[in-house]
Design a protein around this motif. Structure first.
Motif, PDB file in Angstrom:
ATOM      1  N   GLN A 107       0.855  -1.188   0.000  1.00  0.00           N
ATOM      2  CA  GLN A 107       0.000   0.000   0.000  1.00  0.00           C
ATOM      3  C   GLN A 107       0.892   1.240   0.000  1.00  0.00           C
ATOM      4  OE1 GLN A 107      -2.323   2.148  -0.699  1.00  0.00           O
ATOM      5  NE2 GLN A 107      -3.933   0.980   0.379  1.00  0.00           N
ATOM      6  N   GLN A 108       0.854   1.990  -1.107  1.00  0.00           N
ATOM      7  CA  GLN A 108       1.671   3.197  -1.221  1.00  0.00           C
ATOM      8  C   GLN A 108       0.843   4.474  -1.163  1.00  0.00           C
ATOM      9  OE1 GLN A 108       4.097   2.321  -4.810  1.00  0.00           O
ATOM     10  NE2 GLN A 108       5.796   2.010  -3.398  1.00  0.00           N
ATOM     11  N   ASP A 109      -0.458   4.343  -0.897  1.00  0.00           N
ATOM     12  CA  ASP A 109      -1.275   5.509  -0.591  1.00  0.00           C
ATOM     13  C   ASP A 109      -1.190   5.778   0.905  1.00  0.00           C
ATOM     14  OD1 ASP A 109      -2.072   5.604  -3.210  1.00  0.00           O
ATOM     15  OD2 ASP A 109      -4.158   5.037  -2.842  1.00  0.00           O
ATOM     16  N   TYR A 110      -1.260   7.040   1.281  1.00  0.00           N
ATOM     17  CA  TYR A 110      -1.220   7.399   2.695  1.00  0.00           C
ATOM     18  C   TYR A 110      -1.998   8.696   2.866  1.00  0.00           C
ATOM     19  CZ  TYR A 110       0.774   7.555   7.400  1.00  0.00           C
ATOM     20  OH  TYR A 110       0.940   7.532   8.759  1.00  0.00           O
ATOM     21  N   ASP A 122       0.069   9.693  -2.882  1.00  0.00           N
ATOM     22  CA  ASP A 122       0.140   8.471  -3.687  1.00  0.00           C
ATOM     23  C   ASP A 122       1.603   8.258  -4.062  1.00  0.00           C
ATOM     24  OD1 ASP A 122      -0.053   6.429  -5.513  1.00  0.00           O
ATOM     25  OD2 ASP A 122      -1.564   7.391  -6.777  1.00  0.00           O
ATOM     26  N   GLY A 123       2.252   7.336  -3.351  1.00  0.00           N
ATOM     27  CA  GLY A 123       3.671   7.109  -3.575  1.00  0.00           C
ATOM     28  C   GLY A 123       3.956   6.238  -4.778  1.00  0.00           C
ATOM     29  N   GLU A 144       5.951   4.085  -0.511  1.00  0.00           N
ATOM     30  CA  GLU A 144       5.151   4.191   0.707  1.00  0.00           C
ATOM     31  C   GLU A 144       5.799   5.125   1.721  1.00  0.00           C
ATOM     32  OE1 GLU A 144       7.395   0.195   1.211  1.00  0.00           O
ATOM     33  OE2 GLU A 144       6.754   1.570  -0.374  1.00  0.00           O
ATOM     34  N   PHE A 145       7.149   5.113   1.775  1.00  0.00           N
ATOM     35  CA  PHE A 145       7.854   6.022   2.671  1.00  0.00           C
ATOM     36  C   PHE A 145       7.717   7.469   2.192  1.00  0.00           C
ATOM     37  CE2 PHE A 145      10.146   2.021   3.421  1.00  0.00           C
ATOM     38  CZ  PHE A 145      10.074   1.951   4.803  1.00  0.00           C
ATOM     39  N   ALA A 146       7.815   7.667   0.866  1.00  0.00           N
ATOM     40  CA  ALA A 146       7.684   9.015   0.311  1.00  0.00           C
ATOM     41  C   ALA A 146       6.309   9.586   0.607  1.00  0.00           C
ATOM     42  CB  ALA A 146       7.935   8.985  -1.199  1.00  0.00           C
ATOM     43  N   ALA A 147       5.264   8.767   0.453  1.00  0.00           N
ATOM     44  CA  ALA A 147       3.898   9.230   0.717  1.00  0.00           C
ATOM     45  C   ALA A 147       3.720   9.611   2.181  1.00  0.00           C
ATOM     46  CB  ALA A 147       2.893   8.156   0.319  1.00  0.00           C
ATOM     47  N   GLN A 193      14.677   6.652  -4.719  1.00  0.00           N
ATOM     48  CA  GLN A 193      13.888   5.423  -4.835  1.00  0.00           C
ATOM     49  C   GLN A 193      12.410   5.626  -4.504  1.00  0.00           C
ATOM     50  OE1 GLN A 193      14.998   2.230  -5.911  1.00  0.00           O
ATOM     51  NE2 GLN A 193      16.619   3.585  -6.612  1.00  0.00           N
ATOM     52  N   GLY A 194      12.031   6.821  -4.147  1.00  0.00           N
ATOM     53  CA  GLY A 194      10.633   7.066  -3.813  1.00  0.00           C
ATOM     54  C   GLY A 194      10.202   8.476  -4.167  1.00  0.00           C
ATOM     55  N   GLU A 195       9.013   8.611  -4.754  1.00  0.00           N
ATOM     56  CA  GLU A 195       8.427   9.908  -5.089  1.00  0.00           C
ATOM     57  C   GLU A 195       6.954   9.845  -4.704  1.00  0.00           C
ATOM     58  OE1 GLU A 195       9.133  10.081  -9.265  1.00  0.00           O
ATOM     59  OE2 GLU A 195      11.232  10.661  -9.062  1.00  0.00           O
ATOM     60  N   SER A 196       6.286  10.984  -4.747  1.00  0.00           N
ATOM     61  CA  SER A 196       4.885  10.975  -4.339  1.00  0.00           C
ATOM     62  C   SER A 196       4.095  12.103  -4.969  1.00  0.00           C
ATOM     63  CB  SER A 196       4.781  11.087  -2.810  1.00  0.00           C
ATOM     64  OG  SER A 196       3.431  11.037  -2.384  1.00  0.00           O
TER      65      SER A 196
END
Length: 273
Positions: A49-52, A68-69, A75-78, A121-124
């Motif tokens: 789950q990459q929404d937060y 929305d990551g 998921e960390f970015a979000a 490695q992460g965007e949102s």
């Protein structure tokens, strides 16, 4: 020994994050007699789950955020994005200068993501709404959506920062040709994210939108509007369920959709009493 401890530490961090997310997406309490809040999420067909999202009230002002990551650490970015908006919201009277708050929060979230997550490695994407006295401002980075349901119609408020929208603006400003515009109109991919090297601008509302009694303010991640047709979402909104039951029913539609590959989907609903 270090080779064992580091993976173990990372595992515990991931476990803690998933516990917090489970707590975060539980049914929120009503914040005021003026508003009724509902929220629901689904993994879709994804493993992570990459929404937060976050809902916060400060001095009579309501902040609703949905991120929305994307990427390996999406998921960390979000979570970093939502937490940054909420932290700044607690420290500032955001309703006085909402545009300034949105810009400051987006830039702070962008820096937090790029400084925390290695190798990009992460965007949102993110959508944030500030609501007070039945008037709201919003901002969007990426392709979350903000809409208002009134009189049986779900009216989109935000455009989204997607390639097709960018092409339309560029054409109207004379920056690209008609042929170039036509070639880009079917590309709905986002071009702007928090944590992206080229992150620059945000979409925001310069004047507040007034909500009427029984209106519903709706915030959606891509998994909602890329899975369901607009009319399907409207058909649930017009049933006059509670805000929470409405959110739950829309998520059921997403889960029951015959589409094979479904993204994480999250919806936040705020109904004016």
């Amino acid at each position: 020994m270090a080779d064992i401890l580091i993976p173990a530490f990372l595992f515990l961090c991931m476990a803690a994050l998933h516990f917090l997310r489970k707590k975060e997406i539980s049914t929120p309490k009503n914040f005021s007699a003026e508003y009724e809040i509902g929220a629901a999420s689904t993994f879709g067909t994804r493993e992570i789950q990459q929404d937060y999202f976050g809902i916060k009230k400060n001095n009579g002002v309501l902040l609703m955020t949905l991120a929305d990551g994307i990427g390996a650490d999406g998921e960390f970015a979000a979570k970093l994005a939502v937490d940054t908006f909420r932290d700044l919201f607690e420290k500032e009277n955001a309703i006085i200068k909402p545009q300034y708050f949105f810009k400051r929060a987006a830039n702070a979230a962008h820096k937090k993501i790029t400084n925390t997550l290695e190798e990009r490695q992460g965007e949102s994407s993110i959508a944030a709404v500030i609501l007070k006295d039945a008037q709201f401002f919003y901002t969007v980075v990426g392709n979350c959506r903000v809409a208002v349901f009134r009189g049986g119609d779900l009216v989109p408020v935000s455009e989204g920062q997607t390639i097709d929208i960018l092409a339309r603006h560029s054409y109207s400003e004379g920056k690209i040709s008609r042929q170039e515009t036509l070639e880009l109109l079917n590309k709905h991919r986002s071009y702007n994210f928090l944590g992206q090297d080229s992150f620059s601008e945000i979409e925001f509302l310069s004047k507040p939108i007034a909500l009427q009694k029984k209106d519903m303010l709706v915030i959606m991640s891509e998994g909602i509007f890329n899975t369901l047709r607009w009319v399907e979402i409207e058909s649930v909104l017009e049933r006059n369920f509670s805000a929470q039951n409405t959110a739950d029913e829309i998520i059921k539609l997403v889960n029951n959709s015959p589409i094979v590959s479904k993204d994480n989907a999250t919806i936040l609903i705020c109904r004016c009493q």
